[in-house]
Scaffold this motif. Sequence first.
Motif, short mmCIF file in Angstrom:
data_model
loop_
_atom_site.label_atom_id
_atom_site.label_comp_id
_atom_site.label_asym_id
_atom_site.label_seq_id
_atom_site.Cartn_x
_atom_site.Cartn_y
_atom_site.Cartn_z
N THR A 678 -75.92 -35.69 31.65
CA THR A 678 -77.08 -35.22 30.89
C THR A 678 -77.05 -33.73 30.56
N GLY A 679 -76.04 -33.00 31.01
CA GLY A 679 -75.91 -31.61 30.62
C GLY A 679 -76.82 -30.64 31.34
N ASP A 680 -77.35 -31.02 32.52
CA ASP A 680 -78.22 -30.11 33.26
C ASP A 680 -77.51 -29.44 34.43
N ASN A 681 -76.18 -29.52 34.44
CA ASN A 681 -75.34 -28.90 35.48
C ASN A 681 -75.53 -29.54 36.84
N ASN A 682 -76.05 -30.77 36.87
CA ASN A 682 -76.19 -31.52 38.12
C ASN A 682 -75.46 -32.85 37.99
N GLN A 683 -74.86 -33.29 39.10
CA GLN A 683 -74.14 -34.55 39.10
C GLN A 683 -75.12 -35.72 39.02
N ASP A 684 -74.89 -36.62 38.06
CA ASP A 684 -75.68 -37.84 37.97
C ASP A 684 -74.97 -38.96 38.71
N ILE A 685 -75.67 -40.06 38.94
CA ILE A 685 -75.17 -41.12 39.80
C ILE A 685 -74.96 -42.39 38.99
N VAL A 686 -73.75 -42.94 39.04
CA VAL A 686 -73.44 -44.21 38.39
C VAL A 686 -73.14 -45.22 39.49
N LEU A 687 -73.93 -46.27 39.55
CA LEU A 687 -73.79 -47.31 40.56
C LEU A 687 -73.25 -48.57 39.88
N THR A 688 -72.09 -49.05 40.31
CA THR A 688 -71.51 -50.28 39.78
C THR A 688 -71.61 -51.35 40.86
N ILE A 689 -72.30 -52.45 40.56
CA ILE A 689 -72.51 -53.53 41.52
C ILE A 689 -71.70 -54.73 41.07
N SER A 690 -70.81 -55.19 41.92
CA SER A 690 -69.93 -56.30 41.56
C SER A 690 -70.72 -57.61 41.50
N GLY A 705 -72.94 -63.52 36.30
CA GLY A 705 -73.19 -62.58 35.21
C GLY A 705 -72.25 -61.40 35.16
N GLY A 706 -71.26 -61.37 36.04
CA GLY A 706 -70.33 -60.24 36.05
C GLY A 706 -70.94 -59.01 36.70
N GLN A 707 -70.14 -57.94 36.77
CA GLN A 707 -70.63 -56.71 37.39
C GLN A 707 -71.60 -56.00 36.46
N ARG A 708 -72.48 -55.22 37.05
CA ARG A 708 -73.47 -54.46 36.29
C ARG A 708 -73.46 -53.01 36.76
N ALA A 709 -73.90 -52.13 35.89
CA ALA A 709 -73.93 -50.69 36.21
C ALA A 709 -75.33 -50.14 36.00
N ILE A 710 -75.69 -49.15 36.82
CA ILE A 710 -76.95 -48.43 36.70
C ILE A 710 -76.64 -46.95 36.83
N ALA A 711 -77.31 -46.12 36.03
CA ALA A 711 -77.11 -44.67 36.10
C ALA A 711 -78.45 -43.99 36.37
N PHE A 712 -78.44 -43.02 37.31
CA PHE A 712 -79.62 -42.26 37.67
C PHE A 712 -79.32 -40.77 37.53
N SER A 713 -80.39 -40.00 37.29
CA SER A 713 -80.24 -38.55 37.37
C SER A 713 -80.21 -38.13 38.83
#
Length: 765
Positions: A678-690, A705-713
């Motif tokens: 997001t460009g705020d100089n902080n690491q964001d979180i990407v969670l991939t659930i199998s 349904g296959g794996q899914r991903a979620i991203a958080f700030s």
Amino acid sequence: MAKRTRKQTLQAIKSLPPAIIYRPVEAKKPSKTNGWGNSLLALALILTAASAVAGGAWLSLQLFVNPDAVNDVNKILPPGVKFAATNPEQQPQTLQQVEEYLRRQGKIAGEPLALETDAKTLVVKSLVIPVSKRQSNCQTNCQEIVELRTYQLAKNDFKFPLQADNTTYDLINKLSVSGPDESFVIAPVVDSQTPNYGSTRLLPLTQLQKFSGDPPKSGTWLYLIGQSQQSDNEIAYGQILHYDTTRSALSLVLTWTSPTGIVPKWQQVTGGGFPELIVDRTSELEPQLQVYQVKPAQASFNQFQLVPIAIEEPAIKTTAYQNALFLARNGLWSPAWQYLKSLPQGKKRPSAAAQAQIDFIRLYAKYTSKQADTAWASPSQQAIAALSDGRWKKGLQIYLDSPENTQEIATFLINDSGRLWNRVKAALEISPRPEIQTWGALILGAQEGQASAIAWLKAQPHSLKTLKYTEKLLKRLDGDYETVSIAKDRPSRIIGYLEPTREINLADWLSIEPKSITKQKWQQVRVISYHNGQTWVRSPFNQLKLPNTEPAKFLWQQLGLNIDPHLNIVLPLLDGQSPTTTVTVQAMQLQNGELRLLIPAQPEIALKQIPLAVSAESLQWVEPTQMTMTEFISQESVDATEFLPAIWRELSSNRSVPKFEQLQQQLATLTIRLVELTGDNNQDIVLTISEREIATLTKNKFYKGGQRAIAFSDTGKLLYSDFSSPVGKLKAIADLKDNALPALLIESDRKYIIQRWSIVNQRFE
């Protein structure tokens, strides 16, 4: 007889006591001191009695009118003579008792927020509870906060140490809550001249939060927040509150709205004693920041007030300083900042008001400069960002770079409401440079025609060179691209995907060497984005116009295929990529905004998955840092209460899952990836659930349904989710090699799309 009677009488008289002889005594003069003392004592007794009577009458009246006042009276009375409280909330209560009491009243007690905590025992000394009611005729977000209740730890002389289940609190005060009206909330995104642009309907506030980061140390700062959808804008709005620990008072300080959906933040701007509060009211690409300084409040019920920094009145009365503020007021923040930096530095430091204005302009300049350096999704956005930062020459280069750039920017100029024209006029008033004059002519040419534009330019102090150059650029508005500027030495940067094989008519394709196309087996690549030498252009390519002469050569050079005609065919995966196959582009096709490339058939490539077709110079796959959720939430700066419930909500959005308490430990064992999105100089979180993990968490062994991903700030805000997104599934994260934010590669309905985080709209698009 008479004589005897007289004798008896004399004897009786003789038996009386001796007579009292009266001797006059001189009277004493009264003491002046004793007289005044007695008078004052009597007066004091009278006044005391009157006060007692009046006080008793006042107290009786107060208790009669407001029975809750007994709680305040008890605070000043010794333990033995306190009044008996008839209302349960006037008595010390546990948090469970408070919740139950509110439930019986048809209200909902929210999560308590600590206001004061004992540094040694970590016992919560005071807290606030948001009280909600369910809205009628409501579909989503139906709980509206209507009240804030502040509680203090009750004296607990007989229970030590304090236990969470029996700790009691006294109700200190209740603050009624009502949200802002709709017209205030949508004001930054709607033209105020539009009839009925907003109503007086009060919008609900749904959450109470404490500020993260570095708010002022005095007391506790909190905010209420709600959200409203207006066209494509997810607007956040709310109120700022301050808790004064010295007076145990919670008060409303400010009402705010943000079209970007960003919560106000505290940041050191002026370097004063307190950080400033920044509210981002930016709409589209027009920056609008409100910066508030913490000042002592004049009202007796507030300790502080938030006062906005204003630049209407220059704090320094010199011409140069006034010119800088004039540029800033017209949206030219970076030129204003450059103007301020060039001013001679005197020995005397600027006043606090002047320093605040200077730092305010510097903040804006940093913001617009970052916008201008960002790689935007469209040429018009790139040009607008450049012009907003006063980069007139860069804007002209973007305008000249390609026909589609020209047409898209021309559309923007036609619809300009006056913001860009005001910038041009202000810049010309301070410094009438040729490139600024050219932009003024382009605006008039797009809106009123070339004749008006030329007449205006001739009335300016211009040179013959500027006139001829501007005339060529004006012709492009009507489709004359004689001055097409294409970098002929740049390699191709193309992103697309392999479409299923279908019958191909070679007559519909453009080729540099038509004789090389034979009746062999072919496949086609659907292009979703390409780099034109200045910026990435996305499908549909409606602004890409082919010239009447040599269209194949024009398109071949526009795509950079004259330098590198090769594409790599890959299958993108989050956990790695398959081996690539290299193919050579033979022909091109542009129809109805859809761009396709013709390549020899690759029978060894299975189409069960969608193969991606990319140039060698187009992108680089991002490999984020991996760790378990447990490792991540063990960091001091992370609050697990923000992340884990959010993950659980996404899992349960379209299916039945166990309660959060039952899944909490399992959620903490999932693997996450850290990457800045997001460009705020902080690491964001990407969670991939199998697929297997989802089946285990949802207790659904039939899940396929296959794996899914979620991203958080980094603060726990949901940025993207395969579970709730209507778009598709995240396949990979790519760096597009343009010094901008990474892009999400999303598979959607047998095709790929690319999305990037929009700083303006605060979402992936």
